[in-house]
Write a protein that holds these residues in place. Structure first.
Motif, PDB file in Angstrom:
ATOM      1  N   THR A  73       0.827  -1.203   0.000  1.00 57.52           N
ATOM      2  CA  THR A  73       0.000   0.000   0.000  1.00 57.52           C
ATOM      3  C   THR A  73       0.867   1.261   0.000  1.00 57.52           C
ATOM      4  OG1 THR A  73      -0.168   0.080   2.418  1.00 57.52           O
ATOM      5  CG2 THR A  73      -1.872  -1.188   1.217  1.00 57.52           C
ATOM      6  N   GLN A  74       2.160   1.114   0.265  1.00 55.35           N
ATOM      7  CA  GLN A  74       3.081   2.241   0.323  1.00 55.35           C
ATOM      8  C   GLN A  74       4.075   2.259  -0.849  1.00 55.35           C
ATOM      9  OE1 GLN A  74       2.948   4.446   3.086  1.00 55.35           O
ATOM     10  NE2 GLN A  74       1.103   3.303   3.580  1.00 55.35           N
ATOM     11  N   PHE A  75       4.189   1.150  -1.569  1.00 57.33           N
ATOM     12  CA  PHE A  75       5.170   1.028  -2.641  1.00 57.33           C
ATOM     13  C   PHE A  75       4.502   0.402  -3.856  1.00 57.33           C
ATOM     14  CE2 PHE A  75       8.537  -1.122  -5.005  1.00 57.33           C
ATOM     15  CZ  PHE A  75       9.533  -0.159  -5.037  1.00 57.33           C
ATOM     16  N   ASP A  76       4.729   0.978  -5.011  1.00 52.63           N
ATOM     17  CA  ASP A  76       4.152   0.506  -6.264  1.00 52.63           C
ATOM     18  C   ASP A  76       5.057  -0.572  -6.859  1.00 52.63           C
ATOM     19  OD1 ASP A  76       2.467   0.356  -8.441  1.00 52.63           O
ATOM     20  OD2 ASP A  76       3.304   2.128  -9.426  1.00 52.63           O
ATOM     21  N   TYR A  77       4.677  -1.834  -6.703  1.00 61.04           N
ATOM     22  CA  TYR A  77       5.472  -2.961  -7.191  1.00 61.04           C
ATOM     23  C   TYR A  77       5.228  -3.205  -8.679  1.00 61.04           C
ATOM     24  CZ  TYR A  77       7.046  -4.395  -2.548  1.00 61.04           C
ATOM     25  OH  TYR A  77       7.656  -4.449  -1.323  1.00 61.04           O
ATOM     26  N   THR A  78       5.593  -2.246  -9.495  1.00 58.92           N
ATOM     27  CA  THR A  78       5.523  -2.409 -10.949  1.00 58.92           C
ATOM     28  C   THR A  78       6.942  -2.506 -11.487  1.00 58.92           C
ATOM     29  OG1 THR A  78       5.586  -0.036 -11.393  1.00 58.92           O
ATOM     30  CG2 THR A  78       3.396  -1.047 -11.095  1.00 58.92           C
ATOM     31  N   PHE A  79       7.066  -3.051 -12.679  1.00 58.36           N
ATOM     32  CA  PHE A  79       8.390  -3.126 -13.293  1.00 58.36           C
ATOM     33  C   PHE A  79       8.948  -1.733 -13.553  1.00 58.36           C
ATOM     34  CE2 PHE A  79       6.849  -7.413 -14.701  1.00 58.36           C
ATOM     35  CZ  PHE A  79       7.713  -8.127 -13.892  1.00 58.36           C
ATOM     36  N   ASP A  80       8.085  -0.786 -13.895  1.00 62.16           N
ATOM     37  CA  ASP A  80       8.547   0.588 -14.108  1.00 62.16           C
ATOM     38  C   ASP A  80       9.200   1.141 -12.844  1.00 62.16           C
ATOM     39  OD1 ASP A  80       7.681   0.787 -16.761  1.00 62.16           O
ATOM     40  OD2 ASP A  80       5.723   1.587 -16.196  1.00 62.16           O
ATOM     41  N   HIS A  81       8.547   0.936 -11.710  1.00 58.03           N
ATOM     42  CA  HIS A  81       9.055   1.480 -10.449  1.00 58.03           C
ATOM     43  C   HIS A  81      10.329   0.754  -9.998  1.00 58.03           C
ATOM     44  CE1 HIS A  81       8.125   2.948  -6.100  1.00 58.03           C
ATOM     45  NE2 HIS A  81       9.054   3.676  -6.681  1.00 58.03           N
ATOM     46  N   ILE A  82      10.335  -0.566 -10.105  1.00 52.68           N
ATOM     47  CA  ILE A  82      11.526  -1.323  -9.723  1.00 52.68           C
ATOM     48  C   ILE A  82      12.705  -0.946 -10.618  1.00 52.68           C
ATOM     49  CG2 ILE A  82      12.535  -3.642  -9.568  1.00 52.68           C
ATOM     50  CD1 ILE A  82       9.678  -4.598  -8.724  1.00 52.68           C
ATOM     51  N   ALA A  83      12.443  -0.766 -11.918  1.00 54.88           N
ATOM     52  CA  ALA A  83      13.503  -0.339 -12.836  1.00 54.88           C
ATOM     53  C   ALA A  83      14.051   1.025 -12.431  1.00 54.88           C
ATOM     54  CB  ALA A  83      12.985  -0.311 -14.266  1.00 54.88           C
ATOM     55  N   GLN A  84      13.186   1.922 -11.983  1.00 54.51           N
ATOM     56  CA  GLN A  84      13.645   3.244 -11.548  1.00 54.51           C
ATOM     57  C   GLN A  84      14.532   3.136 -10.304  1.00 54.51           C
ATOM     58  OE1 GLN A  84      13.257   6.381 -13.079  1.00 54.51           O
ATOM     59  NE2 GLN A  84      14.910   6.686 -11.616  1.00 54.51           N
ATOM     60  N   VAL A  85      14.143   2.278  -9.368  1.00 54.77           N
ATOM     61  CA  VAL A  85      14.965   2.081  -8.168  1.00 54.77           C
ATOM     62  C   VAL A  85      16.323   1.509  -8.565  1.00 54.77           C
ATOM     63  CG1 VAL A  85      15.169   0.805  -5.991  1.00 54.77           C
ATOM     64  CG2 VAL A  85      12.979   1.848  -6.623  1.00 54.77           C
ATOM     65  N   MET A  86      16.342   0.527  -9.468  1.00 58.74           N
ATOM     66  CA  MET A  86      17.608  -0.063  -9.912  1.00 58.74           C
ATOM     67  C   MET A  86      18.454   0.965 -10.670  1.00 58.74           C
ATOM     68  SD  MET A  86      17.795  -3.143  -8.722  1.00 58.74           S
ATOM     69  CE  MET A  86      16.997  -2.447  -7.260  1.00 58.74           C
ATOM     70  N   ASP A  87      17.810   1.789 -11.477  1.00 62.09           N
ATOM     71  CA  ASP A  87      18.529   2.846 -12.184  1.00 62.09           C
ATOM     72  C   ASP A  87      19.134   3.841 -11.193  1.00 62.09           C
ATOM     73  OD1 ASP A  87      19.288   4.151 -14.747  1.00 62.09           O
ATOM     74  OD2 ASP A  87      18.043   5.760 -13.931  1.00 62.09           O
ATOM     75  N   ASP A  88      18.373   4.203 -10.177  1.00 62.62           N
ATOM     76  CA  ASP A  88      18.891   5.107  -9.145  1.00 62.62           C
ATOM     77  C   ASP A  88      20.093   4.482  -8.432  1.00 62.62           C
ATOM     78  OD1 ASP A  88      16.932   6.922  -9.846  1.00 62.62           O
ATOM     79  OD2 ASP A  88      15.668   6.509  -8.095  1.00 62.62           O
ATOM     80  N   LEU A  89      20.049   3.167  -8.225  1.00 59.35           N
ATOM     81  CA  LEU A  89      21.187   2.482  -7.613  1.00 59.35           C
ATOM     82  C   LEU A  89      22.411   2.581  -8.519  1.00 59.35           C
ATOM     83  CD1 LEU A  89      22.420   0.620  -5.396  1.00 59.35           C
ATOM     84  CD2 LEU A  89      21.628  -1.311  -6.792  1.00 59.35           C
ATOM     85  N   THR A  90      22.247   2.359  -9.819  1.00 58.07           N
ATOM     86  CA  THR A  90      23.398   2.436 -10.724  1.00 58.07           C
ATOM     87  C   THR A  90      23.998   3.835 -10.711  1.00 58.07           C
ATOM     88  OG1 THR A  90      22.135   2.959 -12.738  1.00 58.07           O
ATOM     89  CG2 THR A  90      22.508   0.616 -12.241  1.00 58.07           C
ATOM     90  N   GLN A  91      23.155   4.846 -10.603  1.00 58.01           N
ATOM     91  CA  GLN A  91      23.666   6.217 -10.552  1.00 58.01           C
ATOM     92  C   GLN A  91      24.406   6.474  -9.250  1.00 58.01           C
ATOM     93  OE1 GLN A  91      23.486   8.449 -13.379  1.00 58.01           O
ATOM     94  NE2 GLN A  91      23.350   6.283 -13.877  1.00 58.01           N
ATOM     95  N   MET A  92      23.872   5.970  -8.128  1.00 61.26           N
ATOM     96  CA  MET A  92      24.543   6.141  -6.852  1.00 61.26           C
ATOM     97  C   MET A  92      25.905   5.449  -6.848  1.00 61.26           C
ATOM     98  SD  MET A  92      24.238   4.744  -3.110  1.00 61.26           S
ATOM     99  CE  MET A  92      25.411   3.628  -3.734  1.00 61.26           C
ATOM    100  N   LEU A  93      26.000   4.305  -7.541  1.00 61.40           N
ATOM    101  CA  LEU A  93      27.254   3.559  -7.617  1.00 61.40           C
ATOM    102  C   LEU A  93      28.168   4.069  -8.733  1.00 61.40           C
ATOM    103  CD1 LEU A  93      25.920  -0.084  -7.056  1.00 61.40           C
ATOM    104  CD2 LEU A  93      26.990   1.451  -5.386  1.00 61.40           C
ATOM    105  N   ALA A  94      27.728   5.095  -9.464  1.00 59.29           N
ATOM    106  CA  ALA A  94      28.491   5.689 -10.570  1.00 59.29           C
ATOM    107  C   ALA A  94      28.820   4.658 -11.651  1.00 59.29           C
ATOM    108  CB  ALA A  94      29.748   6.378 -10.050  1.00 59.29           C
ATOM    109  N   LEU A  95      27.835   3.824 -11.972  1.00 56.00           N
ATOM    110  CA  LEU A  95      27.998   2.861 -13.062  1.00 56.00           C
ATOM    111  C   LEU A  95      27.544   3.534 -14.360  1.00 56.00           C
ATOM    112  CD1 LEU A  95      26.517  -0.349 -11.383  1.00 56.00           C
ATOM    113  CD2 LEU A  95      28.896   0.440 -11.405  1.00 56.00           C
TER     114      LEU A  95
END
Length: 139
Positions: A73-95
């Motif tokens: 109810t607090q997090f949208d478990y869609t592929f779009d949203h998960i992809a955004q979280v993973m993309d944000d991780l790659t940016q934080m890791l400077a990949l």
């Protein structure tokens, strides 16, 4: 093994995202996206075999493995949203460039990442990936 596996977390969009990392940081990076029902742990054999030649990063999606499990109810478990979280991780890791290894649910996540930022993708490895439009349905 010359390169140990490190177990780390990163704060992404208010979530603790767990990831495994190994190999020389100046080597080509492979971002390993797991399937369902799994986690980054499925890639341990690849870490043992490839960490001498590649920089390996394998995250757990939100709601999987050792990452935070936000309430649906607090997090949208869609592929779009998960992809955004993973993309944000790659940016934080400077990949800035990486090969995407996509297995099962890693396909819809990784393909969305590749479409959003094709300039970051060196190559694709697709293993039995699915192509759903939506994310996880209520169980």
């Amino acid at each position: 093994m010359k390169y140990p596996t490190f177990y780390r977390t990163a704060q992404i969009d208010g979530l603790s995202i767990f990831y495994r990392e190994s190999g020389p940081k100046d080597a080509p990076t492979i971002l390993l996206l797991h399937g369902l029902p799994s986690s980054s742990r499925m890639f341990e054999p690849l870490f043992a075999r490839l960490s001498d030649r590649y920089h390996l990063v394998a995250p757990d999606y939100p709601g999987f493995g050792r990452s935070d499990w936000p309430d649906p109810t607090q997090f949208d478990y869609t592929f779009d949203h998960i992809a955004q979280v993973m993309d944000d991780l790659t940016q934080m890791l400077a990949l800035s460039h990486y090969t995407l290894y996509m297995q099962d649910y890693g396909g819809p996540v990784g393909f969305r990442m590749a479409l959003a930022h094709p300039e970051r993708i060196d190559s694709l490895i697709v293993q039995d990936a699915v192509a759903h439009n939506e994310g996880l349905e209520p169980f």
